[in-house]
Design an enzyme around this catalytic site. Structure first.
Site: not given
Length: 333
Positions: A91, A254
């Protein structure tokens, strides 16, 4: 005050997206590698993720990271990533949040102007270089795991939408990249429900008809992200709406999605190495990416990406579970 479980965490947000960094209460997750720890957690300890990510302690777009001892000698900390959708192998925004928290809390030796932190993640070694001034983490540049294109200019039959052109790339997770024009939707937050609906339909079609599988990381065998590309995007500045299973948007640009997007642009010959690429989220926040060098993943051409962004500590808390709580694993609404 009664409590059968208690977790200590430092909350932060990375360009708008939360990361709840769990610093205590978890213990050491079994596993010889960080991916083995991730898989063990998913099978045996997922109630912890549900407790901390779901309402009422979290929310529909909650994200977090559990700190662990590293399983490798060349890393400072290990990380297991958790969010409403599950446990990710990597992530990007979460890593920026973790690195910021480690510096701001003094959990690593802080060096100015740059503190380098080596993180053992389920997807591999990730290096975070934190720009520090007066003890404050100003920004973080992460050197990510290799990113590569799984398929370029493919077409999938999606119920309700017909034949949808897409490309699929890995940047720490698998991302389907779809032009918003291909599903006749505008880059407009007033249409967010329609965009989410389209994203979930595309994810389901890919996973049912032609699910991807990472050649080197066990358990990475699905697509839970659709990066809807806004009109006018190019290899200098790209804007997107990131739809994520089971039905929410990434607030940040992101990090792993930025890595996947750069891998796609590189595969098309549109993005060169050592060239800045700006990726903008649905709320207007930005990451700056670069491709450092080429490599291979399972015989496929790949690139090593970096992503630069900022995170801010928002709180420190202890999260409790009363034995009489009717929602021990929270709920989704």
């Amino acid at each position: 005050m009664r409590s059968s479980r208690m977790f200590t965490a430092v909350d932060s947000h990375t360009e708008g997206m939360p990361t709840r960094v769990v610093t205590g209460g978890m213990g050491v997750i079994p596993g010889a590698t960080m991916n083995e720890k991730r898989l063990h957690f998913m099978e045996h300890l997922d109630d912890v993720r549900l407790l901390l990510m779901n309402e009422p302690r979290g929310h529909a777009a909650m994200s977090g990271a559990i700190l662990q001892p590293s399983t490798r000698a060349d890393a400072d900390w290990g990380v297991v990533y958790i969010e409403v959708s599950g446990c990710l192998p990597m992530c990007g925004h979460g890593t920026i949040g973790v690195a910021t928290v480690l510096v701001e809390t003094g959990m690593v030796e802080v060096v100015e102007p740059v503190t380098t932190i080596r993180l053992d993640t389920p997807a591999g070694l990730v290096i975070a270089r934190v720009a520090v001034s007066d003890g404050h983490a100003d920004s973080v540049t992460i050197e990510n795991v290799p990113a590569y294109v799984e398929r370029l200019d493919a077409v999938i039959e999606v119920p309700g939408y017909g034949r949808v052109p897409y490309s699929l790339a890995f940047g720490g997770n698998f991302y389907a990249m779809v032009d918003l024009d291909a599903v006749s939707l505008p880059f407009d937050r007033s249409r967010q429900n329609d965009i989410i609906e389209a994203g979930l339909a595309i994810m389901a079609a890919i996973n049912e008809q032609d699910a991807p599988r990472h050649p080197e990381i066990d358990g990475v065998d699905h697509c839970h992200h659709v990066e809807f590309i806004a009109p006018g995007s190019d290899a200098t500045l790209s804007r997107h709406a990131m739809a994520i299973h089971p039905g929410w948007f990434d607030r940040s640009p992101c990090g792993t999605g930025t890595s996947a997007r750069m891998a796609e642009l590189w595969a098309r010959g549109e993005l060169a190495l050592d060239t800045d690429f700006v990726n903008e989220s649905f709320i207007g926040s930005r990451f700056v990416g670069r491709l450092l060098r080429t490599t291979e993943v399972g015989g496929r051409p790949a690139v090593i990406p970096t992503i630069t962004g900022r995170a801010w500590v928002t709180g420190i808390g202890q999260y409790l579970l009363d034995p009489s709580d009717p929602f021990p694993t929270g709920f989704q609404f």
